[in-house]
Write a protein that holds these residues in place. Structure first.
Motif, PDB file in Angstrom:
ATOM      1  N   ARG A 178      -7.414   0.495   7.366  1.00  0.00           N
ATOM      2  CA  ARG A 178      -7.506   1.835   7.933  1.00  0.00           C
ATOM      3  C   ARG A 178      -6.506   2.783   7.272  1.00  0.00           C
ATOM      4  N   GLU A 179      -6.805   4.064   7.370  1.00  0.00           N
ATOM      5  CA  GLU A 179      -5.941   5.065   6.748  1.00  0.00           C
ATOM      6  C   GLU A 179      -4.551   5.038   7.374  1.00  0.00           C
ATOM      7  N   SER A 205      -5.347   5.062   2.065  1.00  0.00           N
ATOM      8  CA  SER A 205      -5.811   3.750   2.513  1.00  0.00           C
ATOM      9  C   SER A 205      -5.917   2.835   1.309  1.00  0.00           C
ATOM     10  N   VAL A 206      -5.948   1.548   1.563  1.00  0.00           N
ATOM     11  CA  VAL A 206      -6.047   0.572   0.480  1.00  0.00           C
ATOM     12  C   VAL A 206      -7.485   0.108   0.337  1.00  0.00           C
ATOM     13  N   PHE A 258      -4.930  -2.729  -2.758  1.00  0.00           N
ATOM     14  CA  PHE A 258      -3.868  -1.741  -2.944  1.00  0.00           C
ATOM     15  C   PHE A 258      -4.427  -0.327  -2.829  1.00  0.00           C
ATOM     16  N   GLY A 259      -3.536   0.636  -2.770  1.00  0.00           N
ATOM     17  CA  GLY A 259      -3.866   2.054  -2.709  1.00  0.00           C
ATOM     18  C   GLY A 259      -2.589   2.850  -2.910  1.00  0.00           C
ATOM     19  N   GLY A 260      -2.669   4.157  -2.792  1.00  0.00           N
ATOM     20  CA  GLY A 260      -1.475   4.969  -2.982  1.00  0.00           C
ATOM     21  C   GLY A 260      -1.767   6.441  -2.826  1.00  0.00           C
TER      22      GLY A 260
END
Length: 382
Positions: free
Chosen positions: A108-109, A144-145, A364-366
């Motif tokens: 989730r965000e 979010s990832v 992953f995310g960013g």
């Protein structure tokens, strides 16, 4: 596998000959009248030799001597001059030096908050007067990832034929793919086709160096000064102790020459020369060579663009890269075999397709965080 195939073919040929051995050597009509009869002891020895080859009791070097290498010109000539080249040298990850590493709980965000407005110079208050109330400003950052995967499958034939262990390093290549994906993901947050990412490095964010200067010692000094003179919303200075210089491979040599210089000579307006020991810019400055910048910055600016970041451990980060909790490192998987030999023993390939499969999973995310914590130039001079 090649060895086994040729060996089996040779044994099959000799087995067919052995089936008519009596005919070849025992039939009087088949023996030339002018040739002497063969010694029966030699026939027995020959039969024993063939039987030991078929049963595997005869050593391979005996077989080679008996048949000679000339019977297998392709196999022996090929195997004596075959080798496996080493893999390309993998790139090292640099993003940890200028992006903050975060951890998220699920897909989730997630939200990150940054507050300003309370810190500031105290105001003088007259007798019986009320103080001024300050309002807190809150910035919100969200991301979010996502799950990323890659894998490969090997057939039974490929595994058997792999006498040079060419496929042994494939799992290692999958792990390196995860590292490369992280570096590329972060690079796309601060770079685009024309150099510094246009939505992050802009006039309103005041993080584009005036005139987009090329990377020189004076330009680098101006950029460090601009970054270390940052202030918050109330005009309070932001303390930045360490700075990360990030360039692509096209500027690596120029950056090293600037940082590693041991003497700098400044010529004044009247011609006076001032000799400065050291380069004056290397204190608390670290160089990062990001090899994915030319992949993202597809124009000529890939060789001239350069970035400065405040060290993410010293201040609020310019970028954040997040991984899923429990999956912070890439995870390697292999498909469980669904076949076993009768009598016991599992095999590492599938029943239907005789293939073995492996894959890597990374989550992953960013997001971009604070534009004040970075400055950049595309180096074009315009």
């Amino acid at each position: 596998m090649t060895t086994n195939t040729l060996f089996s073919q040779a044994v099959a040929r000799m087995d067919a000959e052995a089936a008519s051995f009596g005919t070849l050597f025992g039939d009087q009509q088949a023996v030339a009248r002018n040739r002497p009869r063969l010694d029966p002891r030699l026939l027995v020895e020959a039969e024993r030799f063939l039987d030991e080859i078929k049963s595997g009791r005869r050593p391979l070097h005996h077989f080679q001597e008996a048949m000679s290498t000339s019977d297998f010109p392709l196999y022996f000539a090929d195997s004596l001059d075959r080798q496996m080249y080493g893999a390309y040298t993998a790139t090292e990850a640099t993003w940890r030096n200028y992006a903050r590493a975060g951890t998220v709980n699920d897909f989730r965000e997630v939200k990150r908050f940054a507050t300003t407005g309370i810190r500031g110079r105290l105001a003088k208050v007259e007798e019986l007067a009320e103080h001024k109330r300050r309002a807190q400003n809150m910035g919100e950052y969200k991301y979010s990832v996502d799950k990323y995967e890659a894998g490969f499958g090997l057939s039974f034939e490929m595994m058997i034929n792999d006498d040079l262990d060419a496929f042994m390093r494939l799992p290692q290549d999958l792990a390196q793919s995860a590292i490369d994906s992280e570096e590329l993901f972060v690079t796309e947050m601060f770079a685009d086709a024309n150099g510094p990412h246009a939505s992050f490095y802009s006039g309103p964010n005041d993080n584009v160096l005036t005139g987009n200067p090329a990377l020189t010692r004076p330009a680098l000094q101006d950029a460090i000064t601009k970054l270390t003179e940052r202030v918050d919303d109330n005009g309070m200075p932001i303390q930045i102790k360490a700075v990360e210089l990030t360039v692509g491979p096209g500027l690596a040599l120029a950056a090293k020459e600037i940082i590693n210089a041991t003497e700098y000579r400044a010529v004044g307006p009247n011609g006076d020369v001032t000799i400065i020991r050291g380069n004056g810019v290397d204190a608390n400055l670290h160089l990062n060579i990001n090899y994915f910048i030319p992949t993202v910055a597809s124009t000529a600016n890939s060789r001239t663009s350069w970035w400065l970041f405040a060290n993410p451990g010293e201040s609020r980060p310019a970028l954040e890269f997040g991984r899923l909790r429990g999956f912070e490192a890439p995870a390697l998987y292999e498909k469980l075999p669904d076949m076993r030999r009768i009598g016991g023993g599992e095999v590492p390939w599938s029943f239907n397709h005789s293939a073995a499969e492996k894959k890597v999973v990374h989550v992953f995310g960013g997001t971009r965080v604070d534009a004040r914590m970075t400055v950049a130039s595309n180096g074009s001079g315009s």
